[in-house]
Scaffold this motif. Structure first.
Motif, short mmCIF file in Angstrom:
data_model
loop_
_atom_site.label_atom_id
_atom_site.label_comp_id
_atom_site.label_asym_id
_atom_site.label_seq_id
_atom_site.Cartn_x
_atom_site.Cartn_y
_atom_site.Cartn_z
N LEU A 29 33.79 6.37 0.01
CA LEU A 29 33.12 6.99 1.15
C LEU A 29 33.08 5.97 2.29
O LEU A 29 32.63 4.83 2.11
N MET A 30 33.54 6.39 3.46
CA MET A 30 33.62 5.52 4.63
C MET A 30 32.63 5.99 5.69
O MET A 30 32.50 7.19 5.93
N LEU A 31 31.95 5.04 6.31
CA LEU A 31 31.05 5.39 7.40
C LEU A 31 30.79 4.18 8.28
O LEU A 31 30.89 3.03 7.83
N ARG A 32 30.47 4.45 9.52
CA ARG A 32 30.04 3.40 10.43
C ARG A 32 28.62 3.00 10.05
O ARG A 32 27.80 3.84 9.66
N SER A 33 28.29 1.73 10.19
CA SER A 33 26.98 1.26 9.73
C SER A 33 25.84 1.76 10.61
O SER A 33 24.71 1.88 10.14
N THR A 34 26.11 2.05 11.88
CA THR A 34 25.05 2.46 12.80
C THR A 34 25.51 3.59 13.70
O THR A 34 26.70 3.91 13.79
N ARG A 35 24.55 4.18 14.39
CA ARG A 35 24.83 5.18 15.42
C ARG A 35 23.73 5.07 16.47
O ARG A 35 22.67 4.48 16.23
N TRP A 36 23.98 5.64 17.64
CA TRP A 36 22.96 5.74 18.66
C TRP A 36 22.41 7.16 18.68
O TRP A 36 23.16 8.13 18.62
N HIS A 37 21.09 7.28 18.74
CA HIS A 37 20.45 8.60 18.77
C HIS A 37 19.25 8.55 19.69
O HIS A 37 18.30 7.80 19.45
N LYS A 38 19.31 9.33 20.76
CA LYS A 38 18.21 9.41 21.72
C LYS A 38 17.76 8.03 22.21
O LYS A 38 16.57 7.72 22.26
#
Length: 643
Positions: A444-453
């Protein structure tokens, strides 16, 4: 309907025939993705909207719709591109447009088991009528709903002997399985074929006889362009994840991948490993020196000698690139046909380049591809289990997700509040299959962070209310900070592994949550080598390795013009800054105000060269500033300015 195959040369005539034979309660299925006959569906839907005595139930998935843009700036960019790429009069699904406006008539319901990502988040109708299903369970569900008719786009050709032949082409996935269920039960099912002249003809399991259908429609007014996914950019973080993932591909093995930028990054990295191995080894040595992958995992760095065999529910551009690169070349023998295949797929969807490649396949490339039923591709049990197990040796099943919990569960399709982003699809099937096959891995691959609001958030979390993959199926997880191996480990060891690939801004808080829950020793400390998981440190590592020189923003070409490519990157950067904080736009505004003359062609493309309002003056400065920032980034994919 009589047993004879009916032939129609207009959608209206076919709709007349269907409406006169199907009664007042019409239960209709149509393939996911590319195989939907838009114009026939629109004709039927429009007619039934005006017939309140009739009820229509549509069962489908992935109703494809060209992008339209959520903001004025996005619309300025997208409108000319969409008109060129999809055509001025692309037949958008009328039922989908009514759903978006919350105007679906009371006598119509649409049940989907997979959405185009994010498409249904603002639609209560879609959320309420969503059906959560593993892909392999859809055929049985369709059968249980007592479907009357399947509408499907097909390919047709006349061979050298003058024989007319038909192919389910892009979507044999469910149609073959559903047809078998109906035949076994003795219940009637009408399969209506709509011939599309541009749809690639693929043979083998996808090829069917004319009497497979109740009716064949060949309307000369059919829209000639196929829905082709635009090739979009891949950013530095995704490239790092794909580069790390490419180390898990074992020669003489099996590959499944999905769609999206992480898959593109994986394919590009695999090609780099195979075709420019010296460069790959140099990058690998320097990048891995900052990471400590689990000792239980063997990393592979050599070119592919035997090559890989592909088995994937979705055939997308990546398989085309791997075949061309000489990587997708390991062949397996089917037990019944005795034919050799390098790729089994259930449906295909991708760029126009992919469709052209499929149209032009010849000789062993054509014979080695078998588009077949999803029960064969996504499972081990409905065909010849022993043969499938032998074929799928050293399997690597790569999928993406949105969140991973510290105990190893994954959320891939649904937000915490229950809103569905996409769907389960085949992900659960492949994850479970990895645990059934000797030597296989689920990754499973994913970016460690995201921006939200305006807030930076970790995608590795303590818990999530809507898991797609339960923690007892945990295996391998990859972020831009490394590879975590979770299979067979204790809960505490799983937590330690995942903390090591978590962004350092969130490590301590997550560690404390685990300790508070009694899942992690009170005195545990994150090792020093894993405490520097920051974008700035990652940027410096990659800059030192020369990583940026080998990974272009558009790794497999582009459907955009040169100015549009820069605008795509600039608007993406602008959106990132806006999501973080409106104050972050001030430097872009100042830079852009001074440099607008540098980007005349790009501003002309956005209709901002000659602003007519204060808002357009603001847009002009912001876009110019973002373009200036993008120009600087084009020479270095990773920069100190990354968030």
């Amino acid at each position: 309907m009589e047993n004879a195959v009916h032939h129609f040369h207009s959608f209206e005539a076919a709709a007349d025939h269907l409406l006169s034979h199907l009664g007042n309660e019409i239960r209709l299925a149509t393939p996911l993705g590319l195989g939907k006959p838009n114009q026939l569906l629109n004709t039927l839907y429009s007619r039934i909207k005006e017939l309140p005595e009739k009820r229509l139930h549509i069962y489908t998935a992935l109703s494809l719709d060209p992008p339209s843009g959520a903001s004025d700036l996005e619309q300025r960019f997208l409108q000319p591109f969409v008109e060129r790429h999809f055509g001025l009069d692309y037949p958008r699904f009328l039922y989908l447009q009514d759903i978006k406006k919350n105007q679906l008539p009371e006598n119509v319901r649409v049940h989907e088991f997979y959405f185009q990502a994010g498409q249904a988040l603002k639609s209560s109708l879609s959320q309420q009528d969503y059906v959560s299903l593993n892909y392999t369970h859809v055929a049985a569900y369709i059968f249980s709903q007592k479907i009357d008719v399947i509408l499907q786009m097909v390919a047709k050709k006349t061979d050298a002997q003058g024989n007319i032949r038909y192919s389910l082409s892009c979507n044999p996935d469910l149609t073959l399985d559903v047809a078998d269920l109906y035949k076994k039960s003795g219940r009637a099912l009408h399969i209506i074929a709509v011939v599309h002249p541009g749809l690639p003809f693929v043979g083998e399991d996808a090829e069917v006889s004319e009497n497979f259908f109740s009716a064949v429609i060949e309307d000369p007014s059919i829209y000639k362009k196929l829905f082709a996914l635009p090739r979009t950019p891949v950013d530095a973080t995704d490239f790092m994840i794909g580069f790390l993932a490419s180390h898990l591909l074992e020669d003489d093995g099996t590959l499944q991948i999905g769609i999206g930028s992480l898959s593109d990054a994986l394919v590009y990295s695999a090609r780099l490993r195979h075709q420019q191995n010296t460069t790959f080894l140099q990058l690998s040595e320097q990048i891995l020196s900052h990471r400590r992958p689990a000792t239980e995992l063997e990393l592979f760095k050599s070119p592919f000698q035997v090559g890989l065999y592909g088995t994937s529910e979705m055939v997308m551009d990546g398989f085309m690139h791997l075949r061309r690169a000489g990587i997708l070349k390991r062949e397996v023998q089917e037990p019944l046909s005795k034919k050799k295949r390098y790729l089994h797929g259930a449906f295909f969807l991708g760029s126009e380049e992919l469709y052209q490649w499929l149209r032009e396949l010849s000789d062993e490339d054509y014979a080695g591809l078998n588009m077949t039923r999803v029960s064969i591709v996504n499972d081990l049990y409905d065909y010849n289990e022993l043969a499938l197990r032998r074929q799928r040796r050293k399997a690597r099943f790569f999928n993406t997700c949105m969140n991973v919990t510290l105990l190893g569960g994954a959320a891939s399709d649904t937000l915490e509040n229950g809103s569905v982003v996409s769907g389960v699809g085949g992900q659960y099937n492949f994850v479970a299959m990895a645990h059934e096959l000797e030597g296989a891995l689920s990754v499973l691959m994913l970016r460690s962070t995201r921006w939200h609001k305006g807030q930076r958030r970790s995608n590795i979390v303590w818990g999530h209310d809507q898991l797609t993959i339960p923690r007892h199926l945990r295996d391998v997880v990859i972020t831009e900070y490394g590879i975590a191996f979770l299979r067979g480990k204790t809960d505490e060891d799983v937590i330690r592994e995942l903390l090591n690939i978590t962004d350092s801004e969130f490590q301590e808080d997550l560690k404390q949550q685990a300790q508070k829950a009694g899942k992690l020793h009170k005195d545990y400390q994150i090792p020093e080598w894993a405490r520097h998981n920051t974008p700035a440190a990652l940027a410096q590592q990659c800059k030192s390795a020369g990583f940026d020189r080998h990974f272009p923003a558009f790794p497999f070409g582009s459907d955009f013009t040169m100015h549009e490519e820069r605008l795509v990157l600039a608007l993406s950067h602008l959106n990132e800054e806006r999501n973080i904080s409106l104050w972050r736009l001030l430097p872009l505004f100042r830079q852009g105000w001074r440099r607008s003359k540098m980007f005349r062609d790009s501003l002309e493309r956005m209709r901002l060269l000659r602003p007519k309002s204060p808002q357009e003056w603001l847009y002009r400065a912001l876009v110019s500033g973002a373009l200036h920032r993008t120009e600087r980034r084009l020479t270095s994919s990773f920069s100190e300015e990354q968030h």
